[in-house]
Design a protein around this motif. Structure first.
Motif, PDB file in Angstrom:
ATOM      1  N   PRO A  59      -9.496  -3.013   0.843  1.00 16.60           N
ATOM      2  CA  PRO A  59      -9.712  -1.988   1.717  1.00 16.60           C
ATOM      3  C   PRO A  59      -8.841  -1.498   2.556  1.00 16.60           C
ATOM      4  N   LYS A  60      -7.730  -1.898   2.673  1.00 19.59           N
ATOM      5  CA  LYS A  60      -6.484  -1.434   3.438  1.00 19.59           C
ATOM      6  C   LYS A  60      -5.949  -0.113   2.517  1.00 19.59           C
ATOM      7  N   LEU A  61      -6.048  -0.531   1.223  1.00 17.88           N
ATOM      8  CA  LEU A  61      -5.769   0.750   0.328  1.00 17.88           C
ATOM      9  C   LEU A  61      -6.472   1.746   0.273  1.00 17.88           C
ATOM     10  N   LEU A  62      -7.886   1.575   0.047  1.00 20.30           N
ATOM     11  CA  LEU A  62      -9.022   2.507   0.122  1.00 20.30           C
ATOM     12  C   LEU A  62      -9.207   3.342   1.148  1.00 20.30           C
ATOM     13  N   LYS A  63      -8.765   2.735   2.276  1.00 24.34           N
ATOM     14  CA  LYS A  63      -8.788   3.462   3.563  1.00 24.34           C
ATOM     15  C   LYS A  63      -7.709   4.526   3.770  1.00 24.34           C
ATOM     16  N   ALA A  64      -6.417   3.949   3.156  1.00 27.86           N
ATOM     17  CA  ALA A  64      -5.312   4.806   3.432  1.00 27.86           C
ATOM     18  C   ALA A  64      -5.506   6.057   2.290  1.00 27.86           C
ATOM     19  N   LEU A  65      -6.492   5.943   1.350  1.00 28.41           N
ATOM     20  CA  LEU A  65      -6.748   7.035   0.538  1.00 28.41           C
ATOM     21  C   LEU A  65      -7.924   7.767   0.779  1.00 28.41           C
ATOM     22  N   GLY A  66      -8.470   7.624   1.825  1.00 26.59           N
ATOM     23  CA  GLY A  66      -9.660   8.308   2.480  1.00 26.59           C
ATOM     24  C   GLY A  66     -11.010   8.121   1.994  1.00 26.59           C
ATOM     25  N   VAL A  67     -11.001   6.784   1.374  1.00 25.04           N
ATOM     26  CA  VAL A  67     -12.142   6.415   0.685  1.00 25.04           C
ATOM     27  C   VAL A  67     -13.258   5.563   1.809  1.00 25.04           C
ATOM     28  N   GLU A  68     -14.532   5.725   1.877  1.00 25.34           N
ATOM     29  CA  GLU A  68     -15.307   4.940   2.759  1.00 25.34           C
ATOM     30  C   GLU A  68     -15.591   3.569   2.009  1.00 25.34           C
TER      31      GLU A  68
ATOM     32  N   VAL B 180       0.820  -1.067   0.000  1.00 28.91           N
ATOM     33  CA  VAL B 180       0.209  -0.114  -0.073  1.00 28.91           C
ATOM     34  C   VAL B 180       0.784   1.359   0.104  1.00 28.91           C
ATOM     35  N   GLU B 181       1.896   1.240   0.666  1.00 29.32           N
ATOM     36  CA  GLU B 181       2.759   2.556   0.791  1.00 29.32           C
ATOM     37  C   GLU B 181       3.462   2.834  -0.435  1.00 29.32           C
ATOM     38  N   GLU B 182       3.963   1.481  -1.004  1.00 26.37           N
ATOM     39  CA  GLU B 182       4.553   1.928  -2.604  1.00 26.37           C
ATOM     40  C   GLU B 182       3.473   2.209  -3.523  1.00 26.37           C
ATOM     41  N   VAL B 183       2.176   1.928  -3.364  1.00 32.03           N
ATOM     42  CA  VAL B 183       1.168   2.392  -4.422  1.00 32.03           C
ATOM     43  C   VAL B 183       0.890   3.813  -4.057  1.00 32.03           C
ATOM     44  N   LEU B 184       1.120   4.222  -2.774  1.00 34.00           N
ATOM     45  CA  LEU B 184       0.759   5.840  -2.504  1.00 34.00           C
ATOM     46  C   LEU B 184       2.125   6.587  -2.739  1.00 34.00           C
ATOM     47  N   ALA B 185       3.240   6.152  -2.869  1.00 33.46           N
ATOM     48  CA  ALA B 185       4.259   6.757  -3.383  1.00 33.46           C
ATOM     49  C   ALA B 185       4.544   6.937  -4.669  1.00 33.46           C
ATOM     50  N   LEU B 186       3.789   6.372  -5.623  1.00 25.36           N
ATOM     51  CA  LEU B 186       3.534   6.460  -7.075  1.00 25.36           C
ATOM     52  C   LEU B 186       3.501   8.100  -7.374  1.00 25.36           C
ATOM     53  N   GLU B 187       4.393   8.606  -8.345  1.00 25.86           N
ATOM     54  CA  GLU B 187       4.166   9.909  -8.855  1.00 25.86           C
ATOM     55  C   GLU B 187       2.862  10.222  -9.224  1.00 25.86           C
ATOM     56  N   LEU B 188       2.159   9.311  -9.962  1.00 22.61           N
ATOM     57  CA  LEU B 188       0.788   9.742 -10.519  1.00 22.61           C
ATOM     58  C   LEU B 188      -0.418   9.510  -9.541  1.00 22.61           C
ATOM     59  N   VAL B 189      -0.199   9.099  -8.443  1.00 18.16           N
ATOM     60  CA  VAL B 189      -1.091   8.886  -7.294  1.00 18.16           C
ATOM     61  C   VAL B 189      -1.024  10.084  -6.172  1.00 18.16           C
ATOM     62  N   GLN B 190      -1.955  10.922  -6.076  1.00 12.88           N
ATOM     63  CA  GLN B 190      -2.020  11.787  -5.180  1.00 12.88           C
ATOM     64  C   GLN B 190      -3.212  11.456  -4.189  1.00 12.88           C
ATOM     65  N   ALA B 191      -2.664  11.200  -2.869  1.00  9.12           N
ATOM     66  CA  ALA B 191      -3.594  10.601  -2.111  1.00  9.12           C
ATOM     67  C   ALA B 191      -4.681  12.017  -1.552  1.00  9.12           C
ATOM     68  N   GLU B 192      -4.236  13.029  -1.305  1.00  8.37           N
ATOM     69  CA  GLU B 192      -4.901  14.303  -1.135  1.00  8.37           C
ATOM     70  C   GLU B 192      -6.070  14.479  -2.081  1.00  8.37           C
ATOM     71  N   THR B 193      -5.607  14.204  -3.310  1.00  9.94           N
ATOM     72  CA  THR B 193      -6.798  14.480  -4.361  1.00  9.94           C
ATOM     73  C   THR B 193      -7.849  13.800  -4.409  1.00  9.94           C
ATOM     74  N   ILE B 194      -7.684  12.234  -4.184  1.00 11.20           N
ATOM     75  CA  ILE B 194      -8.472  11.305  -3.707  1.00 11.20           C
ATOM     76  C   ILE B 194      -9.426  11.368  -2.475  1.00 11.20           C
ATOM     77  N   ARG B 195      -8.630  11.764  -1.551  1.00 13.80           N
ATOM     78  CA  ARG B 195      -9.374  11.829  -0.191  1.00 13.80           C
ATOM     79  C   ARG B 195     -10.380  13.233  -0.243  1.00 13.80           C
ATOM     80  N   ALA B 196     -10.157  14.370  -0.906  1.00 13.14           N
ATOM     81  CA  ALA B 196     -10.957  15.263  -1.001  1.00 13.14           C
ATOM     82  C   ALA B 196     -12.137  14.981  -1.709  1.00 13.14           C
ATOM     83  N   LYS B 197     -12.373  13.962  -2.259  1.00 12.96           N
ATOM     84  CA  LYS B 197     -13.513  13.595  -3.327  1.00 12.96           C
ATOM     85  C   LYS B 197     -14.590  12.714  -2.306  1.00 12.96           C
ATOM     86  N   GLY B 198     -14.105  12.304  -1.304  1.00 15.18           N
ATOM     87  CA  GLY B 198     -15.058  11.492  -0.291  1.00 15.18           C
ATOM     88  C   GLY B 198     -15.689  10.393  -1.022  1.00 15.18           C
ATOM     89  N   PHE B 199     -14.993   9.666  -1.720  1.00 13.40           N
ATOM     90  CA  PHE B 199     -15.675   8.554  -2.428  1.00 13.40           C
ATOM     91  C   PHE B 199     -16.445   7.449  -1.455  1.00 13.40           C
TER      92      PHE B 199
END
Length: 462
Positions: free
Chosen positions: A199-208, A164-183
């Motif tokens: 679910p572990k990944l989605l929760k790290a991205l702020g997804v319900e 999950v940490e490696e996915v979040l660290a990808l240059e084209l993945v911006q967690a704050e952009t996803i988190r702001a959408k409240g998916f």
């Protein structure tokens, strides 16, 4: 009951007799053959191997047999326990291991299991390497360690978190952009390890997250292949929960499918199309998919100024063509996303993050996103093989019948028509012939598939 020995590994049904099924004896023999090959390949007397498994019922048994066989050969094992195919692929180079084995039969039902074999890059072994392993297994040409030289097993339970940490660290993945959408997203983990990882990944991205079949019991609640006819529960759940979309993975989490907000299939073929659309918009380049994948990827690639290339079916073949043409993304139409900026393996976690970025930036609903892509319709059917049927001869006959269309015979037979195409090939993982077609409507695609099923049956009855 079936045992299939191929260049990519060994796959079979649990129980029965040695040589006919995936029994403990077959498991040990093939694990030892892989170990013998790996020892020769890396030139070490004490190689390191990463092992992980999905949650299927036979997983613990097969896992112990494989791990202890390699310990008996003097290998050191990094044991990830319950894991995913892409997680093991990442862990091999991450742990500076010499190889890896994933214990999963992927989309096959619960009575199946398999050994998927990796090289020191965390990529699937190629055909030549696979043949050497098969030959070693046949001759039982392997040796075991003396008592003072037995290997050791080290447990490593944190690798899903590291993935999950490696996915979040990808240059084209911006967690704050996803988190702001409240998916809000429903996840069908088919009671395997995807129910932990996604679910572990989605929760790290702020997804319900609404979890459906996410407890890794190994009792698959439906056929684990993520096709429309198997996914009625999640389609209903997405609508019931008012979710933005649904996510479905197979038991080892290398295939990814989406359900739109209306409870309709996004189409597993369009998983790669959508992820490629996002990546190409940021990093223009080339793409690759296999011969059985939709033409929509070609269309989207060309719209971004890139070139599309086709490969034979099989991840190792797609990866080879991706490397040859420096593709920025590729994969397979079964929902497999290969993103080289992460690693050269199909990865549903990476695909999920890229898809969420596309949705976040486009502001579109999932159904509106799909409507904006070229609309093709596929039919995916199969015929079970009858004992003694010469499939290669049958396909050669069909290629000759349609020689005016210039059939592609790199992998089975693919015949392109003006209004669609058909791809006929013998499966590497099941005793079947796959019949894939694509056309401008579902009715046309189904009719084309049925037409060729009839032709195959007529030839096989002769």
């Amino acid at each position: 009951m079936t045992l299939i020995k191929s260049i990519s590994g060994i796959r079979g049904t649990i129980g029965g007799r040695p040589g006919d099924n995936l029994t403990p004896l077959d498991t040990v023999k093939f694990a030892a053959a892989y170990g013998q090959w790996l020892r020769e390949e890396c030139g070490k007397e004490r190689p390191r191997v990463v092992i992980g498994r999905d949650a299927r019922l036979s997983g613990e048994m097969i896992h112990q047999l494989v791990a202890q066989t390699l310990v008996g050969m003097g290998f050191d094992i990094i044991d990830l326990g319950l894991s995913t195919t892409p997680t093991v692929e990442l862990a091999v180079p991450g742990q500076q291991a010499d190889g890896g084995i994933i214990l999963t039969a992927s989309h096959n039902p619960k009575q199946w299991n398999a050994l998927k074999l990796l090289n020191n890059k965390g990529e699937f072994i190629d055909a030549q390497q696979g043949m050497r392993i098969l030959e070693s297994a046949e001759s039982e040409d392997f040796s075991f360690a003396e008592v003072d030289d037995l290997g050791k097993i080290t447990q490593h339970d944190a690798y899903l978190d590291l993935h999950v940490e490696e996915v979040l660290a990808l240059e084209l993945v911006q967690a704050e952009t996803i988190r702001a959408k409240g998916f809000k997203v429903v996840v069908d983990g088919v009671c395997s390890t995807g129910g932990i990882a996604i679910p572990k990944l989605l929760k790290a991205l702020g997804v319900e997250v609404v979890e459906l079949y996410c407890e890794p019991t190994g009792h698959f609640p439906h056929n684990p292949e993520p096709l429309k006819e198997h996914l009625t529960d999640i389609c209903a759940k997405v609508v019931q929960e008012g979710a933005d979309f649904g996510i479905v993975v197979d038991p080892d989490v290398d295939r990814l499918a989406f359900i739109d907000e209306k409870g309709e299939m996004f189409g597993e073929e369009y998983t790669l199309v959508a992820c490629a659309d996002y990546v190409l918009g940021k990093t223009p380049g080339n793409t690759v998919s296999n011969l059985s994948s939709t033409r929509a990827l070609r269309d989207v690639t060309q719209s971004h100024g890139g070139q599309y290339f086709a490969a034979a079916v099989g991840e190792v073949n797609v990866v080879a063509v991706m490397k040859a043409h420096n593709a920025v993304i590729g994969g397979e139409g079964n929902g497999g996303i290969i993103y080289p900026a992460s690693h050269y393996g199909r990865d549903a976690l990476v695909g999920t993050a890229l898809f969420l970025m596309l949705l976040s930036e486009s502001g579109l609903s999932v159904s509106a996103l799909k409507a904006g892509y070229p609309q093709y319709y596929m039919s995916k059917k199969k015929i079970e093989l009858t004992p003694g049927l010469d499939v290669d001869a049958l396909l050669a006959t069909l290629a000759g019948t349609y020689k005016e269309e210039g059939p592609n015979t790199v992998d089975g037979v693919k015949i392109d028509f003006d209004s669609g195409w058909v791809h006929l090939r013998k499966s590497n993982t099941e005793p079947i012939i796959r019949i894939y077609t694509e056309a401008g409507s579902q009715q046309e695609a189904d009719a084309l598939a049925d037409r060729f099923i009839g032709e195959i049956r007529n030839l096989s009855d002769r």
